[in-house]
Design a protein around this motif. Structure first.
Motif, PDB file in Angstrom:
ATOM      1  N   SER A  29      13.950   7.463   1.409  1.00  0.00           N
ATOM      2  CA  SER A  29      15.293   7.236   0.882  1.00  0.00           C
ATOM      3  C   SER A  29      15.284   5.947   0.054  1.00  0.00           C
ATOM      4  O   SER A  29      14.385   5.105   0.186  1.00  0.00           O
ATOM      5  CB  SER A  29      16.296   7.098   2.029  1.00  0.00           C
ATOM      6  N   LEU A  30      16.277   5.799  -0.778  1.00  0.00           N
ATOM      7  CA  LEU A  30      16.421   4.583  -1.571  1.00  0.00           C
ATOM      8  C   LEU A  30      16.558   3.368  -0.659  1.00  0.00           C
ATOM      9  O   LEU A  30      15.998   2.306  -0.930  1.00  0.00           O
ATOM     10  CB  LEU A  30      17.632   4.692  -2.507  1.00  0.00           C
ATOM     11  N   ASP A  31      17.270   3.537   0.445  1.00  0.00           N
ATOM     12  CA  ASP A  31      17.458   2.436   1.387  1.00  0.00           C
ATOM     13  C   ASP A  31      16.115   1.929   1.918  1.00  0.00           C
ATOM     14  O   ASP A  31      15.852   0.728   1.915  1.00  0.00           O
ATOM     15  CB  ASP A  31      18.366   2.866   2.546  1.00  0.00           C
ATOM     16  N   SER A  32      15.256   2.829   2.383  1.00  0.00           N
ATOM     17  CA  SER A  32      13.940   2.410   2.891  1.00  0.00           C
ATOM     18  C   SER A  32      13.077   1.818   1.782  1.00  0.00           C
ATOM     19  O   SER A  32      12.357   0.853   1.997  1.00  0.00           O
ATOM     20  CB  SER A  32      13.194   3.584   3.515  1.00  0.00           C
ATOM     21  N   PHE A  33      13.169   2.397   0.599  1.00  0.00           N
ATOM     22  CA  PHE A  33      12.346   1.947  -0.510  1.00  0.00           C
ATOM     23  C   PHE A  33      12.687   0.512  -0.909  1.00  0.00           C
ATOM     24  O   PHE A  33      11.789  -0.282  -1.184  1.00  0.00           O
ATOM     25  CB  PHE A  33      12.525   2.888  -1.702  1.00  0.00           C
ATOM     26  N   ILE A  34      13.975   0.178  -0.919  1.00  0.00           N
ATOM     27  CA  ILE A  34      14.405  -1.157  -1.342  1.00  0.00           C
ATOM     28  C   ILE A  34      14.619  -2.087  -0.141  1.00  0.00           C
ATOM     29  O   ILE A  34      13.948  -3.107  -0.007  1.00  0.00           O
ATOM     30  CB  ILE A  34      15.698  -1.081  -2.192  1.00  0.00           C
ATOM     31  N   THR A  35      15.534  -1.735   0.742  1.00  0.00           N
ATOM     32  CA  THR A  35      15.928  -2.617   1.840  1.00  0.00           C
ATOM     33  C   THR A  35      14.822  -2.836   2.852  1.00  0.00           C
ATOM     34  O   THR A  35      14.591  -3.958   3.298  1.00  0.00           O
ATOM     35  CB  THR A  35      17.187  -2.054   2.549  1.00  0.00           C
ATOM     36  N   GLN A  36      14.123  -1.764   3.222  1.00  0.00           N
ATOM     37  CA  GLN A  36      13.043  -1.896   4.205  1.00  0.00           C
ATOM     38  C   GLN A  36      11.696  -2.146   3.536  1.00  0.00           C
ATOM     39  O   GLN A  36      10.662  -2.116   4.183  1.00  0.00           O
ATOM     40  CB  GLN A  36      12.990  -0.653   5.091  1.00  0.00           C
ATOM     41  N   ARG A  37      11.698  -2.315   2.238  1.00  0.00           N
ATOM     42  CA  ARG A  37      10.545  -2.725   1.449  1.00  0.00           C
ATOM     43  C   ARG A  37       9.366  -1.747   1.471  1.00  0.00           C
ATOM     44  O   ARG A  37       8.212  -2.137   1.404  1.00  0.00           O
ATOM     45  CB  ARG A  37      10.114  -4.118   1.884  1.00  0.00           C
ATOM     46  N   ALA A  38       9.668  -0.465   1.506  1.00  0.00           N
ATOM     47  CA  ALA A  38       8.595   0.533   1.406  1.00  0.00           C
ATOM     48  C   ALA A  38       7.910   0.435   0.050  1.00  0.00           C
ATOM     49  O   ALA A  38       6.756   0.852  -0.099  1.00  0.00           O
ATOM     50  CB  ALA A  38       9.154   1.942   1.613  1.00  0.00           C
ATOM     51  N   ASN A  39       8.588  -0.163  -0.925  1.00  0.00           N
ATOM     52  CA  ASN A  39       8.004  -0.319  -2.263  1.00  0.00           C
ATOM     53  C   ASN A  39       6.804  -1.255  -2.279  1.00  0.00           C
ATOM     54  O   ASN A  39       6.079  -1.308  -3.265  1.00  0.00           O
ATOM     55  CB  ASN A  39       9.064  -0.761  -3.274  1.00  0.00           C
ATOM     56  N   ARG A  40       6.552  -1.965  -1.194  1.00  0.00           N
ATOM     57  CA  ARG A  40       5.327  -2.775  -1.078  1.00  0.00           C
ATOM     58  C   ARG A  40       4.094  -1.883  -0.976  1.00  0.00           C
ATOM     59  O   ARG A  40       3.000  -2.285  -1.332  1.00  0.00           O
ATOM     60  CB  ARG A  40       5.377  -3.684   0.158  1.00  0.00           C
ATOM     61  N   PHE A  41       4.286  -0.664  -0.462  1.00  0.00           N
ATOM     62  CA  PHE A  41       3.167   0.241  -0.208  1.00  0.00           C
ATOM     63  C   PHE A  41       3.194   1.493  -1.082  1.00  0.00           C
ATOM     64  O   PHE A  41       2.143   2.040  -1.406  1.00  0.00           O
ATOM     65  CB  PHE A  41       3.159   0.670   1.264  1.00  0.00           C
ATOM     66  N   PHE A  42       4.383   1.983  -1.418  1.00  0.00           N
ATOM     67  CA  PHE A  42       4.518   3.268  -2.101  1.00  0.00           C
ATOM     68  C   PHE A  42       5.175   3.097  -3.463  1.00  0.00           C
ATOM     69  O   PHE A  42       6.115   2.339  -3.616  1.00  0.00           O
ATOM     70  CB  PHE A  42       5.331   4.245  -1.242  1.00  0.00           C
ATOM     71  N   SER A  43       4.668   3.838  -4.425  1.00  0.00           N
ATOM     72  CA  SER A  43       5.172   3.779  -5.791  1.00  0.00           C
ATOM     73  C   SER A  43       5.205   5.185  -6.374  1.00  0.00           C
ATOM     74  O   SER A  43       4.356   6.014  -6.053  1.00  0.00           O
ATOM     75  CB  SER A  43       4.232   2.912  -6.636  1.00  0.00           C
TER      76      SER A  43
END
Length: 131
Positions: A72-86
């Protein structure tokens, strides 16, 4: 035919392929819907901010395996999943094939394209880049 009736065709995932879905609570239903099509060995990893141990599990997968990021957008931004997934490349050190589903995509939005056989002609192995 289930949500991912053409799953193998779209992903290039053969009979021995191990599929790992990385998802969150918001997108877990989508991962479950995809897995309900059956016909492949799959597991789900629930994304959490301390993802280092799970990342090592992904790095242990072989080139014939597949990682599907369904977040979800929430996990990607708020929980910082974008550190690992792109959406533009697989996680560092992961040899498996990689699919990044559009953030917050619904099963209803994914189904028409995923069920269309036209994808058979576009599959290609992009090496270390995104699929």
């Amino acid at each position: 035919m289930g949500l991912m009736g053409n799953f193998r065709m779209w992903t290039g995932c053969g009979a021995g392929c191990h599929v790992v879905f990385v998802t969150d609570r918001a997108q877990r239903g989508l991962a479950d819907a995809i897995m309900s099509g059956g016909g492949f060995q799959a597991e789900v990893i629930q994304y959490q901010e301390d993802f280092a141990a799970d990342l090592e599990r992904l790095r242990a997968l072989g080139a014939e395996d597949l990682v599907v990021a369904a977040l979800s957008l929430d996990s990607f931004i708020t929980q910082r999943a974008n550190r690992f997934f792109s959406p533009f490349g697989k996680p560092e050190g992961v040899a498996a094939k990689y699919v990044f589903l559009r953030l917050d995509i619904t099963a209803a939005s994914l189904a028409p394209g995923a069920g269309h056989p036209a994808g058979a002609g576009v599959w290609q192995d992009c090496g270390d880049g995104p699929i």
